[in-house]
Design a protein around this motif. Structure first.
Motif, PDB file in Angstrom:
ATOM      1  N   THR A 159      -4.113  -0.358  11.545  1.00 60.31           N
ATOM      2  CA  THR A 159      -4.992   0.208  12.508  1.00 60.31           C
ATOM      3  C   THR A 159      -6.026  -0.806  13.146  1.00 60.31           C
ATOM      4  OG1 THR A 159      -5.056   2.107  10.999  1.00 60.31           O
ATOM      5  CG2 THR A 159      -6.846   1.870  12.691  1.00 60.31           C
ATOM      6  N   THR A 160      -6.432  -1.584  12.286  1.00 61.12           N
ATOM      7  CA  THR A 160      -7.341  -2.927  12.971  1.00 61.12           C
ATOM      8  C   THR A 160      -6.300  -3.720  13.772  1.00 61.12           C
ATOM      9  OG1 THR A 160      -8.513  -3.019  10.884  1.00 61.12           O
ATOM     10  CG2 THR A 160      -8.733  -4.864  12.465  1.00 61.12           C
ATOM     11  N   TYR A 161      -5.171  -3.820  13.595  1.00 63.53           N
ATOM     12  CA  TYR A 161      -4.402  -4.782  14.547  1.00 63.53           C
ATOM     13  C   TYR A 161      -4.263  -3.816  15.800  1.00 63.53           C
ATOM     14  CZ  TYR A 161      -0.267  -6.803  16.504  1.00 63.53           C
ATOM     15  OH  TYR A 161       0.716  -7.190  17.322  1.00 63.53           O
ATOM     16  N   LEU A 162      -3.946  -2.614  15.787  1.00 62.46           N
ATOM     17  CA  LEU A 162      -3.981  -1.911  16.755  1.00 62.46           C
ATOM     18  C   LEU A 162      -5.211  -1.961  17.826  1.00 62.46           C
ATOM     19  CD1 LEU A 162      -2.330   0.657  18.341  1.00 62.46           C
ATOM     20  CD2 LEU A 162      -3.822   2.188  16.793  1.00 62.46           C
ATOM     21  N   LYS A 163      -6.445  -1.891  17.159  1.00 60.53           N
ATOM     22  CA  LYS A 163      -7.474  -1.852  17.950  1.00 60.53           C
ATOM     23  C   LYS A 163      -7.809  -3.455  18.347  1.00 60.53           C
ATOM     24  CE  LYS A 163     -11.398  -2.592  15.693  1.00 60.53           C
ATOM     25  NZ  LYS A 163     -12.401  -2.412  14.822  1.00 60.53           N
ATOM     26  N   GLU A 164      -7.609  -4.272  17.694  1.00 56.16           N
ATOM     27  CA  GLU A 164      -8.009  -5.951  18.112  1.00 56.16           C
ATOM     28  C   GLU A 164      -6.801  -6.605  18.823  1.00 56.16           C
ATOM     29  OE1 GLU A 164     -11.016  -6.651  17.694  1.00 56.16           O
ATOM     30  OE2 GLU A 164     -11.760  -5.235  16.265  1.00 56.16           O
ATOM     31  N   VAL A 165      -5.616  -6.071  18.649  1.00 59.01           N
ATOM     32  CA  VAL A 165      -4.648  -6.894  19.389  1.00 59.01           C
ATOM     33  C   VAL A 165      -3.508  -5.938  20.262  1.00 59.01           C
ATOM     34  CG1 VAL A 165      -2.624  -8.539  18.885  1.00 59.01           C
ATOM     35  CG2 VAL A 165      -4.653  -8.657  17.523  1.00 59.01           C
ATOM     36  N   ALA A 166      -3.029  -4.924  19.687  1.00 59.91           N
ATOM     37  CA  ALA A 166      -2.206  -4.256  20.465  1.00 59.91           C
ATOM     38  C   ALA A 166      -2.732  -3.552  21.689  1.00 59.91           C
ATOM     39  CB  ALA A 166      -1.562  -3.172  19.346  1.00 59.91           C
ATOM     40  N   LEU A 167      -3.890  -3.022  21.732  1.00 62.01           N
ATOM     41  CA  LEU A 167      -4.361  -2.105  22.880  1.00 62.01           C
ATOM     42  C   LEU A 167      -4.756  -3.136  23.862  1.00 62.01           C
ATOM     43  CD1 LEU A 167      -6.360   0.640  21.253  1.00 62.01           C
ATOM     44  CD2 LEU A 167      -4.194   0.948  22.227  1.00 62.01           C
ATOM     45  N   PHE A 192      -3.210   5.993  24.292  1.00 68.54           N
ATOM     46  CA  PHE A 192      -4.356   5.882  24.432  1.00 68.54           C
ATOM     47  C   PHE A 192      -4.574   5.402  26.097  1.00 68.54           C
ATOM     48  CE2 PHE A 192      -4.450   4.964  20.021  1.00 68.54           C
ATOM     49  CZ  PHE A 192      -5.630   5.327  19.517  1.00 68.54           C
ATOM     50  N   SER A 193      -3.610   5.962  26.841  1.00 68.51           N
ATOM     51  CA  SER A 193      -3.506   5.617  28.339  1.00 68.51           C
ATOM     52  C   SER A 193      -4.822   6.256  28.838  1.00 68.51           C
ATOM     53  CB  SER A 193      -2.429   6.278  28.863  1.00 68.51           C
ATOM     54  OG  SER A 193      -2.034   7.304  28.738  1.00 68.51           O
ATOM     55  N   ASN A 194      -5.307   7.317  28.576  1.00 68.40           N
ATOM     56  CA  ASN A 194      -6.476   7.960  28.931  1.00 68.40           C
ATOM     57  C   ASN A 194      -7.297   8.703  27.656  1.00 68.40           C
ATOM     58  OD1 ASN A 194      -8.292   9.533  30.161  1.00 68.40           O
ATOM     59  ND2 ASN A 194      -7.195  11.186  31.370  1.00 68.40           N
ATOM     60  N   PRO A 195      -8.122   7.784  27.039  1.00 70.16           N
ATOM     61  CA  PRO A 195      -8.770   8.243  25.715  1.00 70.16           C
ATOM     62  C   PRO A 195      -9.536   9.553  26.147  1.00 70.16           C
ATOM     63  CG  PRO A 195      -9.107   5.845  26.524  1.00 70.16           C
ATOM     64  CD  PRO A 195      -8.474   6.372  27.511  1.00 70.16           C
ATOM     65  N   ARG A 196     -10.251   9.739  27.290  1.00 70.50           N
ATOM     66  CA  ARG A 196     -11.023  10.971  27.263  1.00 70.50           C
ATOM     67  C   ARG A 196     -10.212  12.207  26.761  1.00 70.50           C
ATOM     68  NH1 ARG A 196     -16.055  10.565  29.031  1.00 70.50           N
ATOM     69  NH2 ARG A 196     -16.493   8.649  29.836  1.00 70.50           N
ATOM     70  N   THR A 197      -8.724  12.274  27.014  1.00 72.72           N
ATOM     71  CA  THR A 197      -8.011  13.412  26.642  1.00 72.72           C
ATOM     72  C   THR A 197      -7.764  13.562  24.955  1.00 72.72           C
ATOM     73  OG1 THR A 197      -5.988  12.306  26.858  1.00 72.72           O
ATOM     74  CG2 THR A 197      -6.745  13.231  28.815  1.00 72.72           C
ATOM     75  N   LEU A 198      -8.236  12.422  24.358  1.00 72.10           N
ATOM     76  CA  LEU A 198      -8.091  12.531  22.809  1.00 72.10           C
ATOM     77  C   LEU A 198      -9.223  13.185  22.099  1.00 72.10           C
ATOM     78  CD1 LEU A 198      -6.634   8.960  22.387  1.00 72.10           C
ATOM     79  CD2 LEU A 198      -5.237  11.052  22.896  1.00 72.10           C
ATOM     80  N   ASN A 199     -10.011  13.730  22.923  1.00 71.80           N
ATOM     81  CA  ASN A 199     -11.308  14.245  22.048  1.00 71.80           C
ATOM     82  C   ASN A 199     -10.898  15.518  21.358  1.00 71.80           C
ATOM     83  OD1 ASN A 199     -13.284  12.877  23.276  1.00 71.80           O
ATOM     84  ND2 ASN A 199     -13.694  13.828  25.107  1.00 71.80           N
ATOM     85  N   ASN A 200     -11.299  15.409  20.049  1.00 74.48           N
ATOM     86  CA  ASN A 200     -11.122  16.437  19.146  1.00 74.48           C
ATOM     87  C   ASN A 200      -9.545  16.253  18.635  1.00 74.48           C
ATOM     88  OD1 ASN A 200     -13.701  17.303  18.948  1.00 74.48           O
ATOM     89  ND2 ASN A 200     -13.364  18.042  20.727  1.00 74.48           N
ATOM     90  N   GLN A 201      -8.773  15.383  18.993  1.00 73.36           N
ATOM     91  CA  GLN A 201      -7.280  15.375  18.417  1.00 73.36           C
ATOM     92  C   GLN A 201      -7.293  14.499  17.326  1.00 73.36           C
ATOM     93  OE1 GLN A 201      -5.031  16.992  20.224  1.00 73.36           O
ATOM     94  NE2 GLN A 201      -6.654  17.839  21.137  1.00 73.36           N
ATOM     95  N   ASN A 209       4.402  -4.271  18.730  1.00 72.19           N
ATOM     96  CA  ASN A 209       4.367  -3.751  19.998  1.00 72.19           C
ATOM     97  C   ASN A 209       4.515  -2.143  19.636  1.00 72.19           C
ATOM     98  OD1 ASN A 209       3.920  -3.142  22.686  1.00 72.19           O
ATOM     99  ND2 ASN A 209       6.088  -3.543  23.390  1.00 72.19           N
ATOM    100  N   PRO A 210       3.446  -1.431  18.968  1.00 78.66           N
ATOM    101  CA  PRO A 210       3.846  -0.199  18.490  1.00 78.66           C
ATOM    102  C   PRO A 210       3.598   0.745  20.019  1.00 78.66           C
ATOM    103  CG  PRO A 210       1.394  -1.042  18.071  1.00 78.66           C
ATOM    104  CD  PRO A 210       2.496  -2.154  18.386  1.00 78.66           C
ATOM    105  N   ILE A 211       4.306   0.962  20.791  1.00 76.18           N
ATOM    106  CA  ILE A 211       4.066   1.456  21.968  1.00 76.18           C
ATOM    107  C   ILE A 211       4.128   3.007  21.623  1.00 76.18           C
ATOM    108  CG2 ILE A 211       6.683   1.997  22.487  1.00 76.18           C
ATOM    109  CD1 ILE A 211       5.920   1.392  25.488  1.00 76.18           C
ATOM    110  N   GLU A 212       4.567   3.456  20.551  1.00 71.68           N
ATOM    111  CA  GLU A 212       4.371   4.687  20.331  1.00 71.68           C
ATOM    112  C   GLU A 212       3.155   5.509  20.006  1.00 71.68           C
ATOM    113  OE1 GLU A 212       8.603   3.054  18.795  1.00 71.68           O
ATOM    114  OE2 GLU A 212       6.238   2.710  18.639  1.00 71.68           O
ATOM    115  N   ILE A 213       2.265   4.528  19.548  1.00 70.00           N
ATOM    116  CA  ILE A 213       0.785   4.971  19.282  1.00 70.00           C
ATOM    117  C   ILE A 213       0.110   4.506  20.766  1.00 70.00           C
ATOM    118  CG2 ILE A 213      -1.323   4.260  18.211  1.00 70.00           C
ATOM    119  CD1 ILE A 213       0.366   4.257  15.748  1.00 70.00           C
ATOM    120  N   THR A 214       0.304   3.432  21.446  1.00 70.78           N
ATOM    121  CA  THR A 214      -0.572   2.782  22.672  1.00 70.78           C
ATOM    122  C   THR A 214      -0.374   3.618  23.450  1.00 70.78           C
ATOM    123  OG1 THR A 214       1.139   1.189  22.918  1.00 70.78           O
ATOM    124  CG2 THR A 214      -0.470   0.266  21.535  1.00 70.78           C
ATOM    125  N   SER A 215       0.930   4.048  23.734  1.00 71.71           N
ATOM    126  CA  SER A 215       0.933   4.901  25.122  1.00 71.71           C
ATOM    127  C   SER A 215       0.025   6.280  24.898  1.00 71.71           C
ATOM    128  CB  SER A 215       2.322   5.395  24.987  1.00 71.71           C
ATOM    129  OG  SER A 215       2.606   6.024  23.919  1.00 71.71           O
TER     130      SER A 215
END
Length: 327
Positions: free
Chosen positions: A208-216, A183-192, A175-181
């Motif tokens: 990274t794949t786990y983050l995308k497929e399972v954690a998020l 992504f709460s508003n993806p549009r603010t991540l442009n060019n970050q 539960n990598p909340i340090e990263i998933t948090s």
């Protein structure tokens, strides 16, 4: 078969010449062409046994005699007898000497089972395709929690030394909340840039794949579009790396949207709609739309638009990703 048996006897005699007088390790000879079996002792002109394939069973008297003469017990007893004649009674106490000389002892053993497994199941041990990674993280992802109390003070020292306290430690990979948090508003991540740091083989790509497929959360996955670039295939000089990156991103998008005909005129006109309209309403308005010159200049302009890698990439991302409300 007679010639084959004779040659086998000659080979055996030559091998025996390498040993002291009256010591002949090679005594028994077998020759076969799959249809007949010839066998016997090398000191006779003719083989003791000539057995057809149809008689190769232990109910046959001749074949039974052959088995008794050539069985493992007899061969082992004969080998021990010759070994005793060649060697002294000295015994070695260090087991490693039984292996042979230095060259033999330093030989690297081959794990054929492991080699076969690693080749046949490479998609599990070292997945490259995104679908393979997805299967791993969904069905075989090893979850590790940081529970060891002694790690905390060590981490504190390393973080201060390496990251100047700017880094964020992931405490629970499940539960990598340090990263998933983030992504709460993806549009603010442009060019970050989010940099994931770990040692070689620690599982960064798989995580990274786990983050995308399972954690998020499913809602975030619906709002984001992911592209993976394998930098192992990237060119090493800085002049080519940017073109490689843009081309790789385009190819990745095309592979996902494989039902879209990127080469069709309809798609091309829709992709560069603003630029084509601009030239049509501008200089080309002076020409007849049905004239060859009009068509020639229009085609020339479209070719230049396609050659503009930055524009093409921007247009493709906007049309196939941003317009579908994805970041």
């Amino acid at each position: 078969m007679d010639e084959a048996y004779r040659q086998a006897c000659l080979y055996a005699s030559e091998l025996n010449r390498e040993f002291p007088s009256k010591i002949n390790p090679c005594e028994l000879v077998i020759a076969s062409d799959g249809k007949f079996l010839y066998a016997g002792n090398i000191d006779t002109n003719k083989p003791d046994y000539k057995i057809a394939f149809a008689d190769w069973n232990n109910t046959n008297v001749n074949f039974d005699k052959f088995l008794k003469a050539f069985n493992y017990e007899n061969l082992e007893q004969n080998a021990k007898s010759i070994k005793n004649k060649l060697r002294t009674d000295a015994k070695f106490k260090n087991p490693i000497n039984l292996l042979g000389g230095k060259k033999i002892r330093n030989l690297e053993s081959s794990n054929t089972f492991g080699e076969n497994i690693s080749i046949q199941y490479r998609h599990l041990f070292n997945p490259n395709i995104e679908n393979e990674k997805k299967e791993i993280v969904e069905n075989a992802y090893v979850k590790i929690n940081k529970v060891e109390s002694h790690i905390n003070p060590i981490d504190k020292i390393l973080r201060k030394k390496v990251f100047n306290d700017d880094g964020t430690l992931i405490n629970d990979f499940n539960n990598p909340i340090e990263i998933t948090s983030k992504f709460s508003n993806p549009r603010t991540l442009n060019n970050q840039v989010l940099l994931l740091i770990g040692s070689v083989g620690s599982g960064k790509s798989t995580f990274t794949t786990y983050l995308k497929e399972v954690a998020l959360e499913a809602e975030i996955k619906e709002k984001t579009y992911w592209i993976n670039l394998n930098l192992n295939d990237a060119p090493l000089n800085k002049e080519e790396i940017y073109n490689w990156t843009k081309t790789s991103i385009l190819n990745n998008i095309k592979s996902v949207h494989n039902k879209t005909n990127f080469k069709s005129l309809e798609f091309i006109q829709e992709l560069y709609k603003e630029e084509i309209t601009e030239i049509k309403d501008g200089p080309l308005a002076l020409l007849d739309k049905d004239s060859e010159k009009y068509k020639e200049l229009l085609v020339e302009r479209i070719f230049k638009l396609q050659d503009d890698q930055d524009l093409t990439l921007r247009k493709v991302i906007f049309k196939l990703i941003n317009q579908k409300e994805k970041t």
